[in-house]
Design an enzyme around this catalytic site. Structure first.
Site, PDB file in Angstrom:
ATOM      1  CG  ASP A 231     -30.102 -24.304  35.735  1.00 16.89           C
ATOM      2  OD1 ASP A 231     -28.963 -23.853  35.910  1.00 16.89           O
ATOM      3  OD2 ASP A 231     -31.132 -23.721  36.112  1.00 16.89           O
TER       4      ASP A 231
ATOM      5  CD  GLN B 100     -28.478 -14.701  36.482  1.00 12.01           C
ATOM      6  OE1 GLN B 100     -27.496 -14.176  35.966  1.00 12.01           O
ATOM      7  NE2 GLN B 100     -29.384 -15.328  35.766  1.00 12.01           N
TER       8      GLN B 100
ATOM      9  NE  ARG C  64     -31.583 -16.680  39.224  1.00 12.77           N
ATOM     10  CZ  ARG C  64     -31.076 -17.211  40.338  1.00 12.77           C
ATOM     11  NH1 ARG C  64     -31.484 -16.799  41.542  1.00 12.77           N
ATOM     12  NH2 ARG C  64     -30.172 -18.158  40.294  1.00 12.77           N
ATOM     13  N   GLY C  65     -33.608 -19.906  39.270  1.00 22.29           N
ATOM     14  CA  GLY C  65     -32.843 -20.915  39.994  1.00 22.29           C
ATOM     15  C   GLY C  65     -33.663 -22.207  39.998  1.00 22.29           C
ATOM     16  CB  ALA C  66     -32.780 -25.648  39.005  1.00 24.86           C
TER      17      ALA C  66
ATOM     18  NE  ARG D  60     -35.549 -19.207  32.682  1.00 24.58           N
ATOM     19  CZ  ARG D  60     -34.472 -18.970  33.441  1.00 24.58           C
ATOM     20  NH1 ARG D  60     -34.621 -18.756  34.727  1.00 24.58           N
ATOM     21  NH2 ARG D  60     -33.264 -18.949  32.913  1.00 24.58           N
TER      22      ARG D  60
ATOM     23  CG  ASN E 245     -24.916 -23.950  36.838  1.00 22.73           C
ATOM     24  OD1 ASN E 245     -26.032 -23.855  37.332  1.00 22.73           O
ATOM     25  ND2 ASN E 245     -23.904 -23.237  37.289  1.00 22.73           N
ATOM     26  CE  LYS E 246     -27.806 -18.253  34.209  1.00 25.28           C
ATOM     27  NZ  LYS E 246     -28.897 -18.131  33.226  1.00 25.28           N
TER      28      LYS E 246
HETATM   29  O1  MRU Z   1     -31.133 -18.346  34.644  1.00 23.11           O
HETATM   30  P1  MRU Z   1     -31.146 -18.667  36.106  1.00 23.11           P
HETATM   31  O2  MRU Z   1     -30.773 -17.519  36.972  1.00 23.11           O
HETATM   32  O3  MRU Z   1     -32.433 -19.345  36.519  1.00 23.11           O
HETATM   33  O4  MRU Z   1     -29.984 -19.745  36.257  1.00 23.11           O
HETATM   34  C1  MRU Z   1     -29.727 -20.311  37.508  1.00 23.11           C
HETATM   35  C2  MRU Z   1     -28.529 -21.158  37.539  1.00 23.11           C
HETATM   36  O5  MRU Z   1     -27.883 -21.408  36.555  1.00 23.11           O
HETATM   37  C3  MRU Z   1     -28.201 -21.747  38.873  1.00 23.11           C
HETATM   38  O6  MRU Z   1     -26.830 -21.911  39.008  1.00 23.11           O
HETATM   39  C4  MRU Z   1     -28.881 -23.117  38.974  1.00 23.11           C
HETATM   40  O7  MRU Z   1     -30.258 -23.008  38.767  1.00 23.11           O
HETATM   41  C5  MRU Z   1     -28.637 -23.757  40.259  1.00 23.11           C
HETATM   42  S1  MRU Z   1     -29.637 -23.045  41.499  1.00 23.11           S
HETATM   43  C6  MRU Z   1     -29.572 -23.833  42.949  1.00 23.11           C
END
Ligand code: MRU
Length: 342
Positions: free
Chosen positions: A233, A192, A46-48, A85, A243-244
């Site tokens: 994201d 997270q 996970r994470g962009a 996703r 973002n999250k």
């Molecule tokens: O749902 P996730 O855990 O994939 O969400 C991730 C985030 O929101 C991060 O803050 C974002 O991807 C930045 S990662 C460098």
């Protein structure tokens, strides 16, 4: 030591299973697009930026055994991985890059195109390592000795190839001896912040305090936070940033308390095709993520739930965007355009 979130090893994509952290460090392998898709959907990865890398390898896995129907298989795989996703721009950016690479080489023998695609996925991974360190150096210039920084979700090594965006800046500030302190929001529903960010920061011996999400504004009111740094994201071309979920509340509180609010993200997170944040697709996830913590139900099983995974912070609440091309300031329309042209 940075964590190796994803790597190409023995003809497989090896990823760290993030659903098991921080209790268990376990690596799993993906050998088919289906396995890659599942790993993304179930948040093993996970994470962009990490999703971009995973998607690129997923494309290669989808064509590696393909022969006469090569381009049909390529398009099918790309379409399929795109359904894993919806929000992280990097995933679609990587799929587009893989498609363009394949079509550019279309007159080459299929075996050669396959080789080129694998090399391109490896390049995306290696580039991420450099980009994160570049961002960290730019971001570090914004950090003062002794700063206390708040972050939300996980934008660390686990969300990238190995170093991180927002946490990359924090790692760089720490290793340059600035004696910073970090507050990490736990980041419900999937935690997270508590599971991943706290783990990464403690591994680097950084002074870290975990808080639940509803404590952030109160800490700001008490003057305990100097800066906020989060990842992203997807960023629209006017600077609006997804973002999250919960990031928007943090940005609003920061604005009220006049605390700088920074977003750290590579240019591959910026979606120049969309003019503002209202066009960002926001993923909605399974209700049980809210009804449960881990495996335990904490709410009636039949209660209605709303579970958007991301929110959008309007550009006006973002002090600056830290990228590999430097620090972008308002108006973001112009600074984003300039950064892309550099
Ligand atoms: O749902 P996730 O855990 O994939 O969400 C991730 C985030 O929101 C991060 O803050 C974002 O991807 C930045 S990662 C460098």
């Amino acid at each position: 030591m940075p964590v190796e979130t994803i790597k190409w090893q023995k003809n497989k994509v090896r990823i760290i299973d993030q659903t098991l952290l921080p209790h268990k460090v376990k690596f799993v392998s993906c050998t088919t697009p289906r396995e890659m898709w599942k790993a993304i959907r179930t948040m093993k990865i996970r994470g962009a930026p990490a999703l971009g890398i995973a998607a690129a390898f997923g494309v290669y896995l989808g064509v590696k055994n393909s022969q006469r129907a090569f381009f049909k298989d390529l398009d099918k795989t790309i379409k399929y991985i795109a359904t894993s996703r919806p929000t992280a721009r990097n995933l679609f950016w990587a799929l587009e890059r893989m498609r363009e690479t394949a079509y550019r080489e279309r007159y080459e023998p299929v075996s050669r195109i396959k080789h080129i695609l694998l090399e391109e996925a490896k390049k995306i991974l290696e580039e991420d390592k450099h980009i994160c360190r570049k961002m960290a150096r730019f971001g570090n210039a914004l950090i003062k000795k002794g700063d206390t920084i708040l972050t939300h979700c996980n934008a660390g090594g686990l969300a990238t190839a190995d170093y991180g965006t927002a946490l990359g800046v924090i790692f760089m500030a720490h290793s340059s001896g600035k004696k910073i302190k970090v507050y990490a929001d736990e980041t419900r529903p999937l935690l997270q912040g508590a599971r991943l960010t706290a783990w990464e920061l403690r591994n680097e011996d950084i002074d870290t305090t975990l808080i639940s999400d509803n404590m952030a504004a109160s800490l700001m009111a008490r003057g305990k936070i100097d800066k906020i740094i989060v990842g992203a994201d997807r960023i629209a071309r006017n600077g609006d940033t997804a973002n999250k979920i919960g990031t928007y509340s943090v940005a609003l509180s920061a604005h009220y308390h006049k605390i700088p609010f920074y977003v750290a993200a590579p240019l591959s997170t910026i979606d120049v095709k969309i003019k503002d944040g209202s066009f960002i697709p926001i993923e909605e996830r399974h209700p049980d993520e809210v009804r449960k913590i881990g495996k335990e139900f904490i709410a009636p099983k039949n209660v209605k739930v709303f579970n958007p995974a991301f929110d959008v912070t309007p550009a006006k609440f973002i002090t600056a965007i830290i990228t590999e091309k430097g620090i972008l300031r308002k108006p973001y329309g112009k600074s984003i355009k300039r950064a892309h042209a550099r």
